[in-house]
Design a protein around this motif. Structure first.
Motif, mmCIF file in Angstrom:
data_model
loop_
_atom_site.group_PDB
_atom_site.id
_atom_site.type_symbol
_atom_site.label_atom_id
_atom_site.label_comp_id
_atom_site.label_asym_id
_atom_site.label_seq_id
_atom_site.Cartn_x
_atom_site.Cartn_y
_atom_site.Cartn_z
ATOM 1 N N GLY A 3 24.338 56.996 39.926
ATOM 2 C CA GLY A 3 24.898 56.522 41.119
ATOM 3 C C GLY A 3 25.549 55.219 40.767
ATOM 4 O O GLY A 3 25.795 54.775 39.619
ATOM 5 N N GLY A 4 26.018 54.419 41.847
ATOM 6 C CA GLY A 4 26.657 53.139 41.511
ATOM 7 C C GLY A 4 25.830 52.062 40.814
ATOM 8 O O GLY A 4 24.756 52.085 40.867
ATOM 9 N N ARG A 5 26.559 51.278 40.022
ATOM 10 C CA ARG A 5 26.003 50.296 39.324
ATOM 11 C C ARG A 5 26.490 48.958 39.525
ATOM 12 O O ARG A 5 27.677 48.646 40.010
ATOM 13 N N GLN A 6 25.639 48.003 39.153
ATOM 14 C CA GLN A 6 26.285 46.471 39.490
ATOM 15 C C GLN A 6 25.835 45.717 37.991
ATOM 16 O O GLN A 6 24.792 46.056 37.560
ATOM 17 N N GLU A 165 30.340 55.018 40.061
ATOM 18 C CA GLU A 165 29.375 55.103 38.970
ATOM 19 C C GLU A 165 29.555 53.573 38.145
ATOM 20 O O GLU A 165 28.746 53.524 37.346
ATOM 21 N N ALA A 166 31.008 52.949 38.260
ATOM 22 C CA ALA A 166 31.149 52.114 37.328
ATOM 23 C C ALA A 166 30.223 50.717 37.747
ATOM 24 O O ALA A 166 29.946 50.595 38.945
ATOM 25 N N SER A 167 30.244 49.974 36.362
ATOM 26 C CA SER A 167 29.681 48.712 36.758
ATOM 27 C C SER A 167 30.611 47.604 37.268
ATOM 28 O O SER A 167 30.280 46.693 37.862
ATOM 29 N N HIS A 168 31.958 47.877 36.817
ATOM 30 C CA HIS A 168 33.126 46.973 37.191
ATOM 31 C C HIS A 168 34.306 47.752 37.613
ATOM 32 O O HIS A 168 34.520 49.061 37.040
ATOM 33 N N VAL A 169 35.019 47.345 38.267
ATOM 34 C CA VAL A 169 36.568 47.980 38.783
ATOM 35 C C VAL A 169 37.585 47.060 38.653
ATOM 36 O O VAL A 169 37.459 46.000 38.940
ATOM 37 N N LEU A 170 38.757 47.288 37.761
ATOM 38 C CA LEU A 170 39.649 46.566 37.458
ATOM 39 C C LEU A 170 41.036 47.018 38.032
ATOM 40 O O LEU A 170 41.201 48.240 37.716
ATOM 41 N N ASP A 171 41.862 46.320 38.740
ATOM 42 C CA ASP A 171 42.908 46.596 39.148
ATOM 43 C C ASP A 171 44.070 46.425 38.066
ATOM 44 O O ASP A 171 44.357 45.119 37.699
ATOM 45 N N THR A 172 44.897 47.684 37.484
ATOM 46 C CA THR A 172 45.689 47.218 36.308
ATOM 47 C C THR A 172 47.067 46.878 36.805
ATOM 48 O O THR A 172 47.991 46.931 35.737
ATOM 49 N N ARG A 173 47.286 46.466 38.020
ATOM 50 C CA ARG A 173 48.692 45.995 38.245
ATOM 51 C C ARG A 173 48.610 44.340 37.883
ATOM 52 O O ARG A 173 49.684 43.977 38.167
ATOM 53 N N ALA A 174 47.420 43.975 37.505
ATOM 54 C CA ALA A 174 47.407 42.586 37.126
ATOM 55 C C ALA A 174 48.215 42.665 35.625
ATOM 56 O O ALA A 174 48.203 43.563 35.033
ATOM 57 N N PRO A 175 48.527 41.412 35.111
ATOM 58 C CA PRO A 175 49.307 41.303 33.902
ATOM 59 C C PRO A 175 48.183 41.663 32.695
ATOM 60 O O PRO A 175 47.004 41.504 32.866
ATOM 61 N N VAL A 176 48.814 42.340 31.723
ATOM 62 C CA VAL A 176 47.910 42.800 30.608
ATOM 63 C C VAL A 176 46.957 41.679 30.230
ATOM 64 O O VAL A 176 45.582 42.024 29.902
ATOM 65 N N PRO A 177 47.324 40.640 29.875
ATOM 66 C CA PRO A 177 46.360 39.515 29.294
ATOM 67 C C PRO A 177 45.456 39.123 30.429
ATOM 68 O O PRO A 177 44.187 39.007 29.942
#
Length: 209
Positions: A3-6, A165-177
């Protein structure tokens, strides 16, 4: 599937030990772009779509008719080898780097979640995924109608499960750096640490995967 993770997917591991982070997400979400950015910073990186770590299997539930699974023995050996300080088959290696970043999205990946310190879902809106796929020149997947239909099928059916299920979620509309910065923080954080996510920028901020 789990299941989901933190936080860390491997509770109790020493934050100073060699860390292993999985980058997962849809085609076009920016996994390869993130790996390149991390490799340029001296981190160990492995794209599990290459090097014999994955194999194809028939999957009539998808428009394209096939999906991918990991060779679990090979992937487990890669991850365990990094923890033991052995060769990791990485694209770039720096002895001082204690983190291994691997990328992939396959049907059986949850079977190895207990070997990762973090499972990071990289995500972007479906129209941006398709636009990135149309622009890229190093991967033909998703450029024809069946491939595009498969991407949208995965967005609707697979991404919600990965998000849970992921421990983290990142939106990749942010700049690559900014994405790379967030991934470094995730890799180096102790299991209970909170990690700030990258902030989205313009829709074209992250190049195609």
């Amino acid at each position: 599937m789990p299941g989901g993770r933190q936080g860390s997917t491997a509770p109790g591991r020493d934050a100073g030990a060699r860390r292993v982070v999985l980058l997962t997400g849809m085609s076009g979400a920016g996994k390869s772009t993130a790996l390149r950015a991390l490799a340029e910073r001296g981190h160990r990186t492995v794209d599990l779509d290459h090097g014999g770590y994955t194999r194809l299997l028939r999957d009539p539930a998808t428009p394209i008719g096939w999906s991918q699974e990991w060779d679990l023995e090979r992937v487990a050996a890669l991850l365990d080898g990094h923890r033991g300080g052995g060769p990791a088959g990485e694209r770039a290696a720096a002895p001082a780097s204690r983190a291994l970043f691997v990328a992939g999205t396959v049907v059986n990946q949850a079977r190895l979640y207990d070997r990762f310190d973090a499972v990071v879902l990289l995500t972007a809106p479906a129209d941006l995924l398709l636009a990135r796929i149309a622009q890229r020149t190093d991967n033909p997947f998703g450029k024809d109608p069946l491939g595009r239909a498969t991407v949208l099928h995965h967005v609707a059916t697979l991404e919600p499960r990965l998000r849970a299920e992921a421990s983290h979620v990142l939106d990749t509309r942010a700049p690559v750096p900014a994405v790379a910065d967030a991934l470094e923080r995730i890799a180096m954080a102790a299991p209970t640490d909170e990690v700030a996510a990258a902030e989205p920028a313009g829709a074209d901020a992250l190049p195609q995967e």
